[in-house]
Design a protein around this motif. Structure first.
Motif, PDB file in Angstrom:
ATOM      1  N   GLU A 153      40.200  15.795  29.294  1.00 42.40           N
ATOM      2  CA  GLU A 153      39.973  14.580  30.081  1.00 42.40           C
ATOM      3  C   GLU A 153      41.177  14.271  30.965  1.00 42.40           C
ATOM      4  O   GLU A 153      41.040  13.954  32.147  1.00 42.40           O
ATOM      5  CB  GLU A 153      39.701  13.412  29.121  1.00 42.40           C
ATOM      6  N   ASP A 154      42.345  14.407  30.379  1.00 43.40           N
ATOM      7  CA  ASP A 154      43.570  14.173  31.133  1.00 43.40           C
ATOM      8  C   ASP A 154      43.713  15.222  32.235  1.00 43.40           C
ATOM      9  O   ASP A 154      44.123  14.913  33.359  1.00 43.40           O
ATOM     10  CB  ASP A 154      44.764  14.257  30.171  1.00 43.40           C
ATOM     11  N   ARG A 212      41.362  16.788  33.728  1.00 50.41           N
ATOM     12  CA  ARG A 212      40.363  16.495  34.767  1.00 50.41           C
ATOM     13  C   ARG A 212      40.920  15.441  35.744  1.00 50.41           C
ATOM     14  O   ARG A 212      40.849  15.596  36.959  1.00 50.41           O
ATOM     15  CB  ARG A 212      39.110  15.955  34.065  1.00 50.41           C
ATOM     16  N   ASP A 213      41.484  14.381  35.187  1.00 51.89           N
ATOM     17  CA  ASP A 213      42.056  13.326  36.035  1.00 51.89           C
ATOM     18  C   ASP A 213      43.235  13.864  36.845  1.00 51.89           C
ATOM     19  O   ASP A 213      43.386  13.572  38.028  1.00 51.89           O
ATOM     20  CB  ASP A 213      42.534  12.146  35.173  1.00 51.89           C
ATOM     21  N   THR A 258      43.844  16.899  37.748  1.00 47.94           N
ATOM     22  CA  THR A 258      43.388  17.842  38.777  1.00 47.94           C
ATOM     23  C   THR A 258      42.959  17.092  40.025  1.00 47.94           C
ATOM     24  O   THR A 258      43.325  17.469  41.148  1.00 47.94           O
ATOM     25  CB  THR A 258      42.189  18.661  38.245  1.00 47.94           C
ATOM     26  N   GLN A 259      42.214  16.048  39.808  1.00 52.29           N
ATOM     27  CA  GLN A 259      41.758  15.262  40.958  1.00 52.29           C
ATOM     28  C   GLN A 259      42.957  14.674  41.706  1.00 52.29           C
ATOM     29  O   GLN A 259      43.041  14.744  42.932  1.00 52.29           O
ATOM     30  CB  GLN A 259      40.839  14.149  40.472  1.00 52.29           C
TER      31      GLN A 259
END
Lengths: 258, 168
Positions: free
Chosen positions: B29-30, B32-33, B35-36
């Motif tokens: 989850e971390d 993913r954030d 990366t964005q």
């Protein structure tokens, strides 16, 4: 696998290309350099497959939203219009002085029916664990996140806050459980209740709708749903019937961690 | 950039960023954030996405900085334990993750930003000193000195292998 904790990794690198070298070769359109550790290549490939299948589809919308420049309001002082505007302004001044100057109201009188028009505004704040943060356009949120809203109305009137999902599902956030909209004034207001995001994932647009007259919340929810379905999603602000003003913010809900 | 260009760039470069974020953060989850966040920074600041020779060092720098920044916050909040990561997409394996996690905690505590970056490139990415110099803009000699400092630091740390053995 090369050991990373014996302090010798840098000397060993000469035997095998690094991830950097593999990335450079692949991004340049080539194949992985010779000597690359097959197990390491396989692991990195698995992560990339996961990214394309599970991460990219759910986040690309947020990335695009964060990178797409917002359309600037048209500015009348743009250089190309300056000569025409200057000539028009001069003509208007002459017209006013020569023809209607004597009919102007005395200084200090208000002109009936004319007032500065504001715009409806919306700010969204998120809370997750111990963090409180301002939700920006395109933000990535998670089910369970709590949201609070701050609405600025352009004057006296009525407002409601909705959530519209990409599928067209509409949820009334404020006023919770009421049939009619909220009475609002010129002062910003913060609805007392927080909203907790549910488990659905994907793009979602929070819309605050304002009108100077009362309106039927259920009818407007149907309008929003139809608008989202016509537009094929909530990637752009949704169209509303005449007489309504709106402000909105797009965020993307991602699945909780496995 | 318009929407198709952004999507194409994200498809091309996002996977590299995500892989590095997973390797550093050990939390999907971390990652993913992060990366964005890293991709948005990359596109806003890098003018030439077509040339991997320019873009790749950018990718590495930006994703490293974003992840280290998150790790510093974790460290301040005292939760550096690695999160659960599915074995199928674990970039380094469970044992190595424990080792790296302990090393990262120590590095984040004891080194400056440059030192932390050099640790990531040398010990997580296993990059050559020339490659590290290219990505960081430091001279090869300075990179060598910083790696030596990292090694001294890690040598003084409690053996990571002991931690793994204890858990096993």
């Amino acid at each position: 696998m090369r050991s990373r904790d014996d302090g010798a990794s840098v000397e060993m690198e000469a035997q095998q290309p690094s991830d950097f070298a593999v990335d450079l070769a692949r991004l340049s359109g080539g194949v992985s350099p010779e000597g690359a550790d097959p197990a390491r290549l396989e692991r990195r490939d698995r992560v990339e497959v996961y990214f394309r299948a599970e991460v990219l589809p759910g986040t690309v919308c947020a990335v695009v939203a964060a990178l797409t420049p917002r359309e600037e309001p048209r500015r009348w002082w743009l250089p190309a219009w300056r000569p025409a505007l200057a000539a028009g302004a001069l003509a208007a001044v002459i017209f006013a002085v020569v023809l209607v100057g004597s009919r102007l109201p005395p200084a200090g009188d208000e002109v009936p029916g004319v007032r500065a028009k504001g715009a409806v505004g919306l700010e969204v704040f998120g809370h997750r664990a111990s963090d409180t943060f301002r939700v920006q356009e395109g933000a990535l949120l998670r089910p369970g996140d709590q949201l609070k809203f701050r609405v600025v109305a352009p004057g006296d009137g009525w407002a409601a806050v909705f959530s519209v999902e990409d599928s067209g599902r509409v949820t009334l956030f404020h006023p919770l459980g009421a049939a009619g909209p909220l009475r609002v004034g010129a002062d910003p207001f913060v609805p007392p209740d927080s909203i907790v995001l549910d488990g659905s994932v994907g793009p979602e647009r929070v819309v605050v709708v304002f009108r100077h007259e009362p309106f039927d919340v259920a009818s407007l929810a149907r309008e929003l749903q139809a608008s989202a379905q016509r537009a094929g999603g909530v990637g752009s602000p949704l169209a509303l019937p005449a007489g309504y003003e709106q402000a909105s913010l797009l965020f993307v809900k991602a699945a909780v961690r496995p | 950039m318009d929407r198709p260009e952004i999507e194409a760039a994200y498809e091309r470069f996002g996977a590299v960023i995500f892989r590095r974020c997973v390797a550093l953060l050990h939390d999907l989850e971390d990652a993913r954030d992060a990366t964005q966040e890293a991709f948005v920074r990359l596109v806003r600041n890098a003018g030439r996405l077509d040339d991997p020779n320019h873009t790749l060092p950018w990718l590495y720098r930006v994703s490293t900085n974003v992840c280290l920044s998150r790790l510093r916050v974790r460290h301040r909040l005292q939760y550096m334990e690695p999160a659960t990561l599915p074995e199928a997409i674990d970039p380094v394996g469970f044992e190595q993750r424990l080792i790296l996690n302990e090393q990262l905690a120590r590095v984040v505590e004891a080194l400056d930003e440059r030192g932390q970056q050099v640790f990531v490139y040398a010990f997580v990415d296993e990059m050559l000193q020339d490659e590290i110099a290219r990505v960081t803009g430091l001279s090869r000699r300075t990179v060598g000195k910083k790696i030596k400092r990292v090694r001294e630091l890690l040598a003084g740390a409690r053996g990571a292998r002991e931690v793994v053995d204890e858990i096993a």
